[in-house]
Scaffold this motif. Structure first.
Motif, mmCIF file in Angstrom:
data_model
loop_
_atom_site.group_PDB
_atom_site.id
_atom_site.type_symbol
_atom_site.label_atom_id
_atom_site.label_comp_id
_atom_site.label_asym_id
_atom_site.label_seq_id
_atom_site.Cartn_x
_atom_site.Cartn_y
_atom_site.Cartn_z
ATOM 1 N N LEU A 1 0.786 -1.168 -0.088
ATOM 2 C CA LEU A 1 0.012 -0.017 -0.050
ATOM 3 C C LEU A 1 0.732 1.104 -0.105
ATOM 4 O O LEU A 1 0.635 2.332 -0.640
ATOM 5 C CB LEU A 1 -1.035 -0.071 1.053
ATOM 6 C CG LEU A 1 -1.790 1.209 1.279
ATOM 7 C CD1 LEU A 1 -2.646 1.367 0.252
ATOM 8 C CD2 LEU A 1 -2.646 1.110 2.649
ATOM 9 N N VAL A 2 1.902 1.179 0.914
ATOM 10 C CA VAL A 2 2.812 2.527 0.824
ATOM 11 C C VAL A 2 3.242 2.793 -0.625
ATOM 12 O O VAL A 2 3.503 3.971 -1.036
ATOM 13 C CB VAL A 2 3.754 2.117 1.728
ATOM 14 C CG1 VAL A 2 5.118 0.973 1.332
ATOM 15 C CG2 VAL A 2 4.622 3.658 1.996
ATOM 16 N N THR B 1 3.219 10.096 3.074
ATOM 17 C CA THR B 1 3.406 8.757 3.663
ATOM 18 C C THR B 1 4.834 8.267 3.315
ATOM 19 O O THR B 1 5.260 7.923 2.275
ATOM 20 C CB THR B 1 2.447 7.866 3.126
ATOM 21 O OG1 THR B 1 1.068 8.080 3.098
ATOM 22 C CG2 THR B 1 2.328 6.481 3.770
ATOM 23 N N CYS C 1 4.982 5.485 7.668
ATOM 24 C CA CYS C 1 4.323 4.745 6.690
ATOM 25 C C CYS C 1 2.659 4.742 7.098
ATOM 26 O O CYS C 1 1.777 4.371 6.358
ATOM 27 C CB CYS C 1 4.564 3.842 6.083
ATOM 28 S SG CYS C 1 4.447 2.156 7.108
ATOM 29 N N LEU D 1 -6.916 3.477 7.379
ATOM 30 C CA LEU D 1 -7.698 2.308 6.474
ATOM 31 C C LEU D 1 -8.822 2.071 6.878
ATOM 32 O O LEU D 1 -8.968 1.516 8.080
ATOM 33 C CB LEU D 1 -6.832 1.056 6.037
ATOM 34 C CG LEU D 1 -7.242 0.007 5.360
ATOM 35 C CD1 LEU D 1 -7.362 0.583 3.988
ATOM 36 C CD2 LEU D 1 -6.637 -1.323 5.375
ATOM 37 N N SER E 1 1.440 1.030 6.426
ATOM 38 C CA SER E 1 1.161 0.678 4.914
ATOM 39 C C SER E 1 2.032 -0.044 4.488
ATOM 40 O O SER E 1 1.851 -0.453 3.388
ATOM 41 C CB SER E 1 0.750 1.970 4.379
ATOM 42 O OG SER E 1 1.889 2.916 4.153
ATOM 43 N N ALA F 1 -6.372 -3.252 0.033
ATOM 44 C CA ALA F 1 -7.035 -2.081 0.234
ATOM 45 C C ALA F 1 -8.003 -1.789 -0.814
ATOM 46 O O ALA F 1 -8.905 -0.731 -0.971
ATOM 47 C CB ALA F 1 -5.916 -0.879 -0.030
ATOM 48 N N VAL G 1 -8.686 4.825 2.129
ATOM 49 C CA VAL G 1 -7.628 5.286 2.806
ATOM 50 C C VAL G 1 -7.494 6.715 2.949
ATOM 51 O O VAL G 1 -7.736 7.672 1.967
ATOM 52 C CB VAL G 1 -6.218 4.824 2.030
ATOM 53 C CG1 VAL G 1 -4.996 5.275 2.372
ATOM 54 C CG2 VAL G 1 -6.419 3.295 1.655
ATOM 55 N N THR H 1 -4.322 9.364 3.982
ATOM 56 C CA THR H 1 -3.165 9.996 4.032
ATOM 57 C C THR H 1 -2.875 11.328 4.608
ATOM 58 O O THR H 1 -4.135 12.248 4.919
ATOM 59 C CB THR H 1 -2.339 9.923 2.979
ATOM 60 O OG1 THR H 1 -2.854 11.080 1.979
ATOM 61 C CG2 THR H 1 -2.602 8.766 2.062
#
Length: 157
Positions: free
Chosen positions: A22-23, A35, A47, A51, A58, A66, A71, A73
């Motif tokens: 995800l990151v 992030t 990170c 979620l 992440s 995801a 999400v 950030t």
């Protein structure tokens, strides 16, 4: 594989490999570089994102996990006109950052701490921050910032 994720209120789609984290989806596909990638082992928390409203690191979540989810950030906290979220403002006003590398993750985990606790004290905040590391601040001002944000935000949570 194709993933569809709502990021900071906006529906986003990307084609990713099944092993994509995800990151990396956020940073490389969507250009959301707030992030940070820190340790790649879930030890530092740089990170951290939300979620479906819960803080996660992440670097430990696959982009595929995801799919269909929401999400948030660090970029998604400020209002459309650029006004900082009360928590971001509290970090600024309480000098809760130094180098700034851990700050996005600290802010995002603090969002969870604020949302999950009706009442807060220093011990509760420190316990909530346990999975996020900062090498610069000593945490004192971070704790002050979270408590200040809770006081300012009050019933808005």
């Amino acid at each position: 594989m194709r993933v569809e994720v709502t990021v900071n209120g906006q529906q986003r789609t990307a084609d990713v490999e099944p092993r994509t984290l995800l990151v990396h989806l956020l940073r490389e596909e969507f250009g959301l570089t707030g992030t940070n990638v820190g340790c790649d082992t879930s030890s530092c928390g740089a990170c951290t994102v939300l979620l479906d409203g819960e803080s996660v690191k992440s670097c430990t979540v696959l982009a595929a996990q995801a799919d269909g989810r929401e999400v948030t950030t660090i970029e998604g906290l400020a209002s459309a006109d650029g006004a900082l979220h009360p928590l971001q403002r509290a970090f600024q006003e309480n000098h809760a950052l130094q180098c700034g590398y851990c700050t996005p993750g600290m802010v995002m985990v603090s969002m969870s701490i604020l949302a999950e606790n009706d009442t807060l004290d220093e011990a509760t905040v420190r316990e909530g921050l346990e999975g996020n590391l900062c090498r610069c601040t000593g945490y004192h001002n971070i704790v002050k910032a979270v408590l200040a944000a809770k006081e300012e935000m009050g019933a808005q949570l």
